[in-house]
Motif scaffolding. Structure first.
Motif, PDB file in Angstrom:
ATOM      1  N   CYS A  85       0.754  -1.145   0.095  1.00 19.42           N
ATOM      2  CA  CYS A  85      -0.091   0.222  -0.106  1.00 19.42           C
ATOM      3  C   CYS A  85       0.938   1.124  -0.115  1.00 19.42           C
ATOM      4  O   CYS A  85       2.007   1.031   0.164  1.00 19.42           O
ATOM      5  CB  CYS A  85      -0.927   0.051   1.262  1.00 19.42           C
ATOM      6  N   SER A  86       0.263   2.390  -0.161  1.00 22.90           N
ATOM      7  CA  SER A  86       0.897   3.630  -0.210  1.00 22.90           C
ATOM      8  C   SER A  86      -0.158   4.441   0.575  1.00 22.90           C
ATOM      9  O   SER A  86      -1.166   4.811   0.131  1.00 22.90           O
ATOM     10  CB  SER A  86       1.194   4.332  -1.713  1.00 22.90           C
ATOM     11  N   PHE A  87       0.461   5.298   1.365  1.00 18.54           N
ATOM     12  CA  PHE A  87      -0.142   6.334   2.370  1.00 18.54           C
ATOM     13  C   PHE A  87       0.234   7.590   1.938  1.00 18.54           C
ATOM     14  O   PHE A  87       1.421   8.131   1.912  1.00 18.54           O
ATOM     15  CB  PHE A  87       0.169   6.007   3.756  1.00 18.54           C
ATOM     16  N   VAL A  88      -0.712   8.486   1.801  1.00 17.57           N
ATOM     17  CA  VAL A  88      -0.216  10.125   1.194  1.00 17.57           C
ATOM     18  C   VAL A  88      -0.366  11.018   2.649  1.00 17.57           C
ATOM     19  O   VAL A  88      -1.546  10.907   3.110  1.00 17.57           O
ATOM     20  CB  VAL A  88      -1.179  10.456   0.073  1.00 17.57           C
ATOM     21  N   VAL A  89       0.234  11.813   2.682  1.00 18.83           N
ATOM     22  CA  VAL A  89       0.489  12.838   3.748  1.00 18.83           C
ATOM     23  C   VAL A  89       0.950  13.971   3.103  1.00 18.83           C
ATOM     24  O   VAL A  89       1.931  14.160   2.467  1.00 18.83           O
ATOM     25  CB  VAL A  89       1.097  12.275   5.105  1.00 18.83           C
ATOM     26  N   ARG A  90       0.318  15.231   3.734  1.00 16.45           N
ATOM     27  CA  ARG A  90       0.939  16.695   3.460  1.00 16.45           C
ATOM     28  C   ARG A  90       1.746  16.940   4.840  1.00 16.45           C
ATOM     29  O   ARG A  90       1.085  17.309   6.083  1.00 16.45           O
ATOM     30  CB  ARG A  90      -0.066  17.452   3.032  1.00 16.45           C
ATOM     31  N   PRO A  91       2.845  17.099   4.899  1.00 13.44           N
ATOM     32  CA  PRO A  91       3.716  17.413   6.052  1.00 13.44           C
ATOM     33  C   PRO A  91       3.355  18.553   6.735  1.00 13.44           C
ATOM     34  O   PRO A  91       3.263  18.112   8.228  1.00 13.44           O
ATOM     35  CB  PRO A  91       5.045  17.210   5.591  1.00 13.44           C
ATOM     36  N   TRP A  98      11.372  16.258   7.402  1.00  8.04           N
ATOM     37  CA  TRP A  98      10.971  15.113   6.900  1.00  8.04           C
ATOM     38  C   TRP A  98      11.645  14.096   7.002  1.00  8.04           C
ATOM     39  O   TRP A  98      11.272  12.897   6.575  1.00  8.04           O
ATOM     40  CB  TRP A  98      10.631  15.677   5.607  1.00  8.04           C
ATOM     41  N   GLY A  99      12.946  14.201   7.106  1.00  3.94           N
ATOM     42  CA  GLY A  99      13.896  12.673   7.177  1.00  3.94           C
ATOM     43  C   GLY A  99      13.247  11.727   8.396  1.00  3.94           C
ATOM     44  O   GLY A  99      13.687  10.521   8.343  1.00  3.94           O
ATOM     45  N   TRP A 100      12.409  12.562   9.262  1.00  8.87           N
ATOM     46  CA  TRP A 100      11.828  11.459  10.258  1.00  8.87           C
ATOM     47  C   TRP A 100      10.753  10.587   9.638  1.00  8.87           C
ATOM     48  O   TRP A 100      10.333   9.629  10.174  1.00  8.87           O
ATOM     49  CB  TRP A 100      11.507  12.159  11.498  1.00  8.87           C
ATOM     50  N   LEU A 101      10.199  10.831   8.723  1.00  7.93           N
ATOM     51  CA  LEU A 101       9.080  10.168   8.070  1.00  7.93           C
ATOM     52  C   LEU A 101       9.081   8.676   7.892  1.00  7.93           C
ATOM     53  O   LEU A 101       8.312   8.185   8.235  1.00  7.93           O
ATOM     54  CB  LEU A 101       8.402  10.896   6.911  1.00  7.93           C
ATOM     55  N   PRO A 102      10.378   8.231   7.141  1.00  5.69           N
ATOM     56  CA  PRO A 102      10.437   6.842   7.141  1.00  5.69           C
ATOM     57  C   PRO A 102      10.316   5.951   8.342  1.00  5.69           C
ATOM     58  O   PRO A 102       9.957   4.917   8.582  1.00  5.69           O
ATOM     59  CB  PRO A 102      11.742   6.604   6.293  1.00  5.69           C
ATOM     60  N   LEU A 103      11.150   6.768   9.367  1.00  3.70           N
ATOM     61  CA  LEU A 103      11.478   6.191  10.787  1.00  3.70           C
ATOM     62  C   LEU A 103      10.067   5.960  11.388  1.00  3.70           C
ATOM     63  O   LEU A 103       9.696   5.070  12.123  1.00  3.70           O
ATOM     64  CB  LEU A 103      12.395   6.825  11.687  1.00  3.70           C
ATOM     65  N   VAL A 217       1.430  18.177  14.778  1.00  5.45           N
ATOM     66  CA  VAL A 217       1.162  19.084  15.788  1.00  5.45           C
ATOM     67  C   VAL A 217       2.119  19.652  16.575  1.00  5.45           C
ATOM     68  O   VAL A 217       2.302  20.733  16.859  1.00  5.45           O
ATOM     69  CB  VAL A 217       0.230  18.422  16.991  1.00  5.45           C
ATOM     70  N   ALA A 218       3.446  18.581  16.569  1.00  2.59           N
ATOM     71  CA  ALA A 218       4.631  19.301  17.170  1.00  2.59           C
ATOM     72  C   ALA A 218       5.508  20.291  16.346  1.00  2.59           C
ATOM     73  O   ALA A 218       6.801  20.438  16.316  1.00  2.59           O
ATOM     74  CB  ALA A 218       5.378  18.095  17.731  1.00  2.59           C
ATOM     75  N   GLY A 219       4.928  20.311  15.040  1.00  2.00           N
ATOM     76  CA  GLY A 219       5.667  21.120  13.963  1.00  2.00           C
ATOM     77  C   GLY A 219       6.826  20.522  13.322  1.00  2.00           C
ATOM     78  O   GLY A 219       7.879  20.760  12.812  1.00  2.00           O
ATOM     79  N   GLY A 220       6.636  18.815  13.292  1.00  2.19           N
ATOM     80  CA  GLY A 220       7.737  18.208  12.812  1.00  2.19           C
ATOM     81  C   GLY A 220       8.760  17.985  13.798  1.00  2.19           C
ATOM     82  O   GLY A 220       9.690  17.176  13.336  1.00  2.19           O
TER      83      GLY A 220
END
Length: 289
Positions: A85-91, A98-103, A217-220
């Motif tokens: 599957c693929s999940f779409v987000v607007r950061p 954004w480097g945290w997103l894979p983790l 919510v934490a601004g990334g």
């Protein structure tokens, strides 16, 4: 041995009932019988129309024939045996975070696998999901890869928000003969309590949405949100002795001390020097001696 029921196509109506707003967290849910790559489909659609996929959209394939891993590696499974599957987000967060997103996606996947399959999954930095195995394999230790994550950023023209497409593949019901390499496994082979793909996708989306919401919510800021500590708690790479093979060649061996503020590894080599690792293949190695 998997039954025909475990490999049957997903119940699309039930999936949408459980996941689509207003009762569920998603703005769009699509299920296809077969495709080359769910990530490719979503990325291509977003490039053609930045609003083709909304924030929190999901594309699921019963059979993915040309999945892609990191560094362009191919990935394919028999029909009905995996969750793809693929999940779409607007950061809505600074790009440098954004480097945290894979983790974070890995945290969601590990959470879902533990909750639904009862398997003590771990995250291997930066984007592999592992399950325990009885014997060791070079580069993987006493674990096998049961899933992977591929994150792709899709820039947007002025007036539109960029999107991040998070592709996740999890081996669910493959037999040993159906696995392509010795380092792979499936939830069934790891002793899963059940191999219901519909329950797994619902748990996965729930976990991903919860993690993404806290992060935004934490601004990334993964540390301020508490997510950095949660990632570290499920990351089997931390504390391990590893060899990192760099994309441009060369390697560094040492012990992983933790995660840096940008999600990179803090690696201390045998000479005591610290290294900041943002990319590379991580191989678990045995202690010297």
């Amino acid at each position: 041995m998997p039954t025909d029921d475990t490999r049957a196509p997903l119940d699309v109506a039930e999936l949408r009932r459980l996941l689509l707003a207003p009762d569920g967290p998603l703005a769009r849910v699509e299920v296809v019988q077969s495709t080359g790559s769910t990530n490719t489909d979503v990325v291509d659609a977003l490039r053609a129309d930045p609003e083709a996929w909304p924030d929190t959209g999901l594309l699921v394939a019963h059979h993915q024939t040309g999945g892609r891993g990191r560094a362009g590696r191919g990935w394919e499974t028999p029909a009905g045996t995996a969750l793809t599957c693929s999940f779409v987000v607007r950061p809505h967060a600074p790009a440098e975070r954004w480097g945290w997103l894979p983790l974070l996606a890995g945290l969601g996947a590990v959470t879902a696998v533990r909750a639904t399959a009862g398997v003590p999954a771990l995250l291997k930095w930066p984007n592999d999901v592992l399950v325990p195995a009885g014997t060791a394999v070079e580069g993987w230790g006493a674990y096998r890869k049961v899933g992977g994550i591929l994150t792709e950023v899709v820039p947007a023209p002025p007036g539109h928000d960029p999107a991040v497409v998070i592709g996740i593949g999890l081996n669910v019901s493959q037999t040993l003969a159906e696995l392509p390499v010795e380092s792979a496994s499936s939830l069934a082979l790891a002793g899963a309590q059940h191999v219901d793909r519909l329950g797994l996708v619902v748990a996965l989306v729930t976990a991903l949405d919860e993690v993404a919401s806290r992060w935004r919510v934490a601004g990334g800021d993964a540390r301020a949100s508490g997510l950095a500590d949660e990632v570290a708690a499920v990351c089997g790479t931390i504390g391990a002795r590893v060899r990192v093979e760099q994309p441009g060649g060369g390697s560094t061996t040492g012990v992983v001390q933790g995660l840096d503020d940008d999600g990179g590894l803090v690696l201390v080599d045998d000479a005591g020097d610290r290294h900041h690792v943002l990319a590379g293949d991580v191989r678990h190695v045995r202690d010297a001696g």
